[in-house]
Each structure stands twice: as structure tokens, then as C-alpha cells.
Design a protein around this motif. Structure first.
Motif, short mmCIF file in Angstrom:
data_model
loop_
_atom_site.label_atom_id
_atom_site.label_comp_id
_atom_site.label_asym_id
_atom_site.label_seq_id
_atom_site.Cartn_x
_atom_site.Cartn_y
_atom_site.Cartn_z
N PRO A 191 5.66 94.96 -16.74
CA PRO A 191 6.43 96.04 -16.10
C PRO A 191 5.55 97.16 -15.59
O PRO A 191 4.53 97.49 -16.19
CB PRO A 191 7.35 96.52 -17.23
CG PRO A 191 6.67 96.10 -18.49
CD PRO A 191 5.89 94.86 -18.17
N LEU A 192 5.97 97.73 -14.46
CA LEU A 192 5.28 98.88 -13.87
C LEU A 192 6.06 100.17 -14.07
O LEU A 192 5.56 101.24 -13.77
CB LEU A 192 5.04 98.62 -12.38
CG LEU A 192 4.03 97.53 -12.07
CD1 LEU A 192 4.11 97.12 -10.61
CD2 LEU A 192 2.64 97.98 -12.44
N GLY A 193 7.29 100.06 -14.54
CA GLY A 193 8.11 101.25 -14.78
C GLY A 193 8.56 101.91 -13.50
O GLY A 193 8.16 103.02 -13.20
N PRO A 194 9.39 101.21 -12.72
CA PRO A 194 9.83 101.80 -11.46
C PRO A 194 10.56 103.12 -11.68
O PRO A 194 11.20 103.33 -12.71
CB PRO A 194 10.78 100.75 -10.86
CG PRO A 194 11.13 99.84 -11.98
CD PRO A 194 10.04 99.94 -13.00
N VAL A 195 10.40 104.03 -10.73
CA VAL A 195 11.04 105.34 -10.81
C VAL A 195 12.49 105.19 -10.43
O VAL A 195 12.83 104.57 -9.46
CB VAL A 195 10.32 106.34 -9.89
CG1 VAL A 195 11.05 107.67 -9.87
CG2 VAL A 195 8.89 106.53 -10.33
#
Length: 195
Positions: A191-195
Motif C-alpha cells: 500500500p501507498l496510502g492514497p490521500v
């Protein structure tokens, strides 16, 4: 009245983000392994600074320009040039043609990069959590390095700064590898942690 035919072009070029992030991250980790005292500054670090941290990031920046990504173009081209100038700061004095930068000059250099990176961090607030961490930790790293140039700091402080740099570099490597693996799997693997 007839309407003109419109042609839509699809961008099928590769995402240059992973290349830029990995070039930055791996070079940052290797330099900061030196900063914690694991080995002396050597040709491996300088070669990484020229070819992977430097040239590969400039190439990634040019590829981001082609994709109309102003943030990516600015970040990768700038940090590629950061690595090239850093190597220049090490190697140019060895030619005897010019003197080495003193502590104040190096602190000014690092503060400028810290300010630039802090503003770029604000840009990441529109992107994802992974990039936010990379840019925030890099902003902190530049200011720690600048303080280390003029603060008369202990070796413990320099080692702490090196460890912070390793964390920063590893976070960039994570983001780059996540982009590659997520694209290949066509789902979120890392995961990249979308805003």
C-alpha cells in the motif's frame, strides 16, 4: 456544419516514478551507511551518486516531463542534480582547481535543499502517504545535515542523522517497489496510502 474529427491519444509510456524513487532511495541508503560509520566515503558511493542517484533520476525527470507531470519532473531532475553536485563537491577540490566548500557553505547548500524539499513535501499532500513520508523525512534529513555542518556536533548526532537518512532512503525504495509490484499485479500488493 460538420464537426472536426477528434483524435484521442493514449499515453502508453512506462511510469518513471519507480526508477526515480529507487535511484534516490538506494543512493541515499548507501551514503548514509557511510554516515553511520559502516565504511569510508568511497568510489561505490560516488559512482552511485553519479550514475544511479544522478543520471537515472534526471532521466526519470525527463520521462515525467513527457507525461506532463510537473511535480515528478521537478523532483527527479532536481534530486538527480543534487547527487551530481554533491559528487562534484567531493571531487572538484581533489583536482586542485578549486578549494573545498567550508562548513558554512555546505550548511547553506543543505539548507537550500531542505527548504526546496519542504515545499515539495507540501505538494505530496495531494499524492499519497508513502511520498509524504519520503519528502518529510528528507526535509528533516537536510536540516539535520546542515546543523551537523555548523553545530559542532558529536559523532552520536552524526550517526543519528545517518540512521534517519537510511529510513528516508528505505521509504523511497519501498514507494518505488510498491509502484512496480502494484502495477504488475494490477492490485495493491504494497500500500501507498492514497490521500
Amino acid at each position: 456544419m460538420t464537426e472536426p474529427n477528434s483524435i484521442q491519444m493514449k499515453d502508453t509510456t512506462a511510469n518513471p516514478g519507480p526508477l526515480g524513487l529507487l535511484a534516490f532511495g538506494m543512493t541515499t541508503v548507501l551514503l548514509n551507511l557511510h554516515n553511520i560509520g559502516l565504511y569510508e566515503l568511497n568510489s561505490m558511493v560516488l559512482a552511485m551518486g553519479i550514475f544511479y542517484g544522478g543520471l537515472a533520476q534526471v532521466i526519470a525527470g525527463i520521462m515525467e516531463w513527457k507525461k506532463n507531470n510537473t511535480f515528478g519532473t521537478t523532483a527527479f531532475t532536481s534530486y538527480g542534480m543534487f547527487w551530481l553536485t554533491l559528487v562534484g563537491l567531493v571531487l572538484l577540490p581533489k583536482t586542485g582547481a578549486i578549494g573545498a566548500a567550508d562548513d558554512k557553505a555546505m550548511a547553506a547548500y543543505l539548507i537550500c535543499w531542505g527548504v526546496f524539499t519542504g515545499v515539495m513535501f507540501v505538494g505530496t499532500l495531494h499524492l499519497n502517504r508513502a511520498l509524504q513520508f519520503v519528502f518529510l523525512s528528507l526535509t528533516i534529513l537536510f536540516f539535520l545535515l546542515a546543523y551537523g555542518e555548523v553545530g559542532g556536533v558529536s559523532s552520536g548526532f552524526k550517526h543519528f542523522t545517518g540512521y534517519e537518512g537510511i529510513i528516508c532512503g528505505l521509504s523511497a525504495m519501498y514507494a518505488g517497489l510498491a509502484l512496480v509490484l502494484n502495477e504488475l499485479a494490477r492490485r495493491t500488493v504494497l500500500p501507498l496510502g492514497p490521500v
